[in-house]
Design an enzyme around this catalytic site. Structure first.
Site, short mmCIF file in Angstrom:
data_model
loop_
_atom_site.label_atom_id
_atom_site.label_comp_id
_atom_site.label_asym_id
_atom_site.label_seq_id
_atom_site.Cartn_x
_atom_site.Cartn_y
_atom_site.Cartn_z
N ASP A 71 2.44 -9.36 -6.73
CA ASP A 71 3.29 -9.15 -5.56
C ASP A 71 2.45 -8.95 -4.28
OD1 ASP A 71 5.16 -8.09 -3.64
OD2 ASP A 71 6.43 -7.46 -5.30
N THR A 107 10.48 -9.58 -1.44
CA THR A 107 10.14 -9.72 -2.86
C THR A 107 11.21 -10.42 -3.69
OG1 THR A 107 8.76 -7.77 -2.74
CG2 THR A 107 9.53 -8.40 -4.93
N TYR A 190 12.84 -3.08 -16.18
CA TYR A 190 11.89 -2.72 -15.13
C TYR A 190 11.49 -1.25 -15.23
CZ TYR A 190 9.28 -2.27 -10.96
OH TYR A 190 8.24 -2.02 -10.09
N ASP A 227 0.81 -5.64 -3.34
CA ASP A 227 1.87 -5.28 -2.40
C ASP A 227 1.90 -3.78 -2.09
OD1 ASP A 227 4.56 -6.10 -1.06
OD2 ASP A 227 5.14 -4.44 -2.36
N HIS A 231 1.40 -2.17 1.68
CA HIS A 231 2.37 -1.36 2.42
C HIS A 231 1.76 -0.01 2.80
CE1 HIS A 231 6.04 -3.68 2.18
NE2 HIS A 231 5.89 -3.87 0.88
N ASP A 275 4.71 -13.78 -4.12
CA ASP A 275 5.99 -13.96 -3.44
C ASP A 275 5.86 -14.06 -1.92
OD1 ASP A 275 5.14 -11.32 -3.47
OD2 ASP A 275 7.12 -10.46 -3.77
N HIS A 276 4.89 -13.34 -1.34
CA HIS A 276 4.77 -13.28 0.12
C HIS A 276 3.45 -12.64 0.48
CE1 HIS A 276 5.43 -9.03 -0.34
NE2 HIS A 276 6.49 -9.30 -1.09
N HIS A 375 6.26 -7.01 5.36
CA HIS A 375 6.52 -8.45 5.23
C HIS A 375 8.02 -8.62 5.32
CE1 HIS A 375 7.87 -7.66 1.09
NE2 HIS A 375 6.91 -6.74 1.11
ZN LIG Z 1 6.86 -8.59 -2.90
#
Ligand SMILES: [Zn+2]
Ligand SMILES: *[C@@H]1O[C@H](CO)[C@@H](O)[C@H](O)[C@H]1NC(C)=O
Ligand SMILES: *[C@@H]1O[C@H](CO)[C@@H](O)[C@H](O)[C@H]1NC(C)=O
Ligand SMILES: *[C@@H]1O[C@H](CO)[C@@H](O)[C@H](O)[C@H]1NC(C)=O
Ligand SMILES: *[C@@H]1O[C@H](CO)[C@@H](O)[C@H](O)[C@H]1NC(C)=O
Ligand SMILES: *[C@@H]1O[C@H](CO)[C@@H](O)[C@H](O)[C@H]1NC(C)=O
Ligand SMILES: *[C@@H]1O[C@H](CO)[C@@H](O)[C@H](O)[C@H]1NC(C)=O
Ligand SMILES: *[C@@H]1O[C@H](CO)[C@@H](O)[C@H](O)[C@H]1NC(C)=O
Ligand SMILES: *[C@@H]1O[C@H](CO)[C@@H](O)[C@H](O)[C@H]1NC(C)=O
Length: 496
Positions: A71, A107, A190, A227, A231, A275-276, A375
């Site tokens: 991620d 995401t 998850y 990710d 952040h 994803d980004h 993002h």
């Molecule tokens: Zn993500």
């Protein structure tokens, strides 16, 4: 006729352009992890190469495919940080340096695009927070299990069940949701506390299968980093990001050594992607909605960096206040959202969407910076883009290409698995370039060559015209120049 041959040869030159990379590893140069936390398993390469090719699926089946997402892995991390295991993986396979993703660059929308080939407006997973006015339902990352939000599309792990394959999904967004009433054959609910090694252990066992049932044909594996660190510390904190990316790279090493231990490495196709990206935010780049508008005038659905809101009264007035609110924020009424975002044709898009410029964050009030990195911004921004690396029998070796679209990953995976793709927004045209044993056409280069040739022909024709002005008008020699054979090339029909 001659012209056609000339053009055809130019096209084939263009198609092979860039295939050769000096000094890239050959077939026997399978990557071996250079450093990883599981050094004990790294010595097993000789045993796996002498064992017969495992066939977890019936012998007529194509090689299984493992899709891995790290991620928030911004494309340029690859240039900025040393990642030896990932480098070994793509040196023996392919690297797509920049993967253009879909808007919103969040995401869930992007993980769903990777496994459906659809833009957000077509798969319905529009953002991290959503509201559906007809049903009065809300979606958030904490409350994502209602199939309602997912049922507008069908992920590959469900689609492949129709080809009588078994599949697996380990914490990929949507894994633990019964989408159109089905989950993957095997899945993990998850739980962010489950380590990468644990998730990988399950995936490896599912790919391998048992005596009774063959392994899965498709598996998707998700990991939260880089990710989380992006952040928390911001992508410009090189100390923090170097540490996070070292851990990611160690996990790539672990992945390769585990697949090698299971006798799968080299026999399955592995795609590693994201994803980004991520961009740096700052307390100096905050946009306060309360400075422009009374909070009673709207219902907030989602906030930063893309805000979705519903005016409670006088929508035109609310819009005009937001429209002139801040120079680094663009306000759109739903109907005016740019076509290129593919973010309009869905009832989950709210009446007003505000998009912050790169690095700016929209908040309601105060001076508190929500995160140092974020993002979600416009998907044309390079900082929002991801990458893709792949290795295995279906891929070229030592091939690098500058770019691809993330919606093209789904048709690529369907092609590798022989699963009929559902209607989607991707295409195999560009993706074909990274496959082994496939001719592909570099669209930009061919277009350039064709335009150049046509210009030349026009010039020559004009010259002839000038030289023989009296001659009776016959058919213009090059008027019929068409590439009719486009129709009967061996491309599969591409849907969507
Ligand atoms: Zn993500
Ligand atoms: C919509 O749901 C919210 C809670 O999720 C509830 O407070 C509200 O009354 C509902 N509105 C309608 C019209 O049902
Ligand atoms: C899947 O299996 C079912 C039942 O065995 C069979 O009817 C169907 O034709 C198979 N589908 C495919 C795509 O092989
Ligand atoms: C899911 O299954 C239920 C009954 O088991 C059925 O009523 C419903 O229509 C199904 N939904 C979808 C999306 O197929
Ligand atoms: C999540 O995983 C951790 C570590 O494996 C475990 O202790 C915990 O019980 C799990 N939580 C849930 C809700 O399953
Ligand atoms: C995942 O692997 C662990 C450890 O081998 C095992 O205990 C667990 O049952 C597996 N989970 C699933 C869903 O198969
Ligand atoms: C960068 O991150 C580290 C943690 O890895 C932290 O200690 C440091 O203060 C951060 N530096 C800046 C400039 O934020
Ligand atoms: C915004 O809300 C305030 C307070 O409820 C109200 O007086 C004002 O008319 C509203 N403005 C608009 C544009 O709706
Ligand atoms: C994307 O694909 C879906 C499914 O085929 C289609 O309905 C939609 O129109 C496509 N979007 C674009 C922009 O082509």
């Amino acid at each position: 006729m001659l012209l056609r041959i000339f053009l055809a040869s130019l096209v084939s030159v263009a198609a092979t352009n860039g295939q050769q990379e000096p000094g890239t590893p050959t077939t026997n140069g399978l990557p071996s992890p250079s450093s990883s936390s599981s050094s004990s398993s790294s010595s097993s390469s000789s045993s796996s190469s002498s064992s017969p090719s495992p066939s977890p699926s019936p012998s007529s089946s194509p090689p299984p495919l493992l899709l891995v997402s790290f991620d928030g892995f911004r494309a340029d991390y690859l240039q900025r940080y040393h990642m030896p295991n990932l480098e070994l993986l793509y040196r023996g396979g392919v690297l797509v340096e920049e993967l253009t993703n879909v808007f919103t660059t969040k995401t869930f929308p992007n993980h769903y695009s990777l496994v459906t080939g659809l833009y957000a407006e077509s798969h319905g997973m529009m953002a991290s927070k959503m509201y559906d006015a007809e049903t009065n339902k809300t979606f958030s990352l904490m409350d994502d299990k209602d199939p309602f939000w997912w049922n507008e599309a069908e992920p590959l792990w469900v689609r492949a069940l129709d080809s009588n394959y078994s599949t697996a999904a380990a914490m990929w967004p949507g894994s633990d949701v019964a989408i159109r009433n089905r989950t993957a054959t095997h899945f993990l609910p998850y739980n962010s506390s489950v380590t990468f090694a644990e998730r990988l252990g399950n995936i490896s066992a599912w790919l391998k299968g048992s005596e009774q049932d063959g392994g899965v044909i498709f598996a998707a594996l998700y990991w939260e980093e880089p990710d989380r660190s992006g952040h928390m510390f911001g992508p410009d904190n090189t100390t923090a990001m170097a540490k996070a990316l070292k851990e990611v790279d160690d996990n790539v090493g672990l992945l390769v050594s585990e697949l090698r231990r299971a006798g799968l490495w080299g026999h399955i196709n592995v795609v590693v992607t994201s994803d980004h990206g991520m961009t740096q935010c700052s307390a100096q780049r905050l946009i306060r909605l309360d400075d422009c508008l009374d909070p009673h005038n709207y219902t907030l659905v989602d906030l930063a960096p893309v805000t979705a809101l519903i005016p409670t009264q006088d929508p035109e007035k609310v819009f005009s206040l937001l429209d002139k609110c801040h120079p680094h924020m663009t306000a759109y009424q739903k109907k005016a959202l740019p076509e290129r975002l593919h973010y309009r044709n869905n009832r989950r898009v709210q009446p007003i969407i505000l998009i912050a410029d790169e690095g700016w964050l929209i908040i309601q009030q105060g001076d508190k910076l929500p995160t140092l990195g974020n993002h979600g911004y416009d998907n044309t921004l390079p900082s929002m883009h991801a990458f893709l690396a792949a290795s295995g029998p279906g891929f070229r070796q030592g091939y690098r290409t500058a770019g691809m679209k993330s919606v093209d990953v789904y048709p690529l995976m369907c092609h590798l698995l022989g699963v009929p793709p559902a209607p989607n927004n991707g295409s195999l045209a560009q993706a074909r370039c990274i496959l082994s044993g496939e001719g592909c056409v570099d669209v930009a280069l061919v277009a350039g060559v064709v335009v150049g040739v046509l210009l030349l022909l026009t010039a020559v024709t004009c010259l002839f015209g000038l030289m023989k002005p009296r001659r009776a008008r016959g058919p213009v020699p090059f008027q019929r120049l068409q590439l009719e054979e486009e129709d009967d090339d061996d491309d599969e029909p591409l849907l969507g």
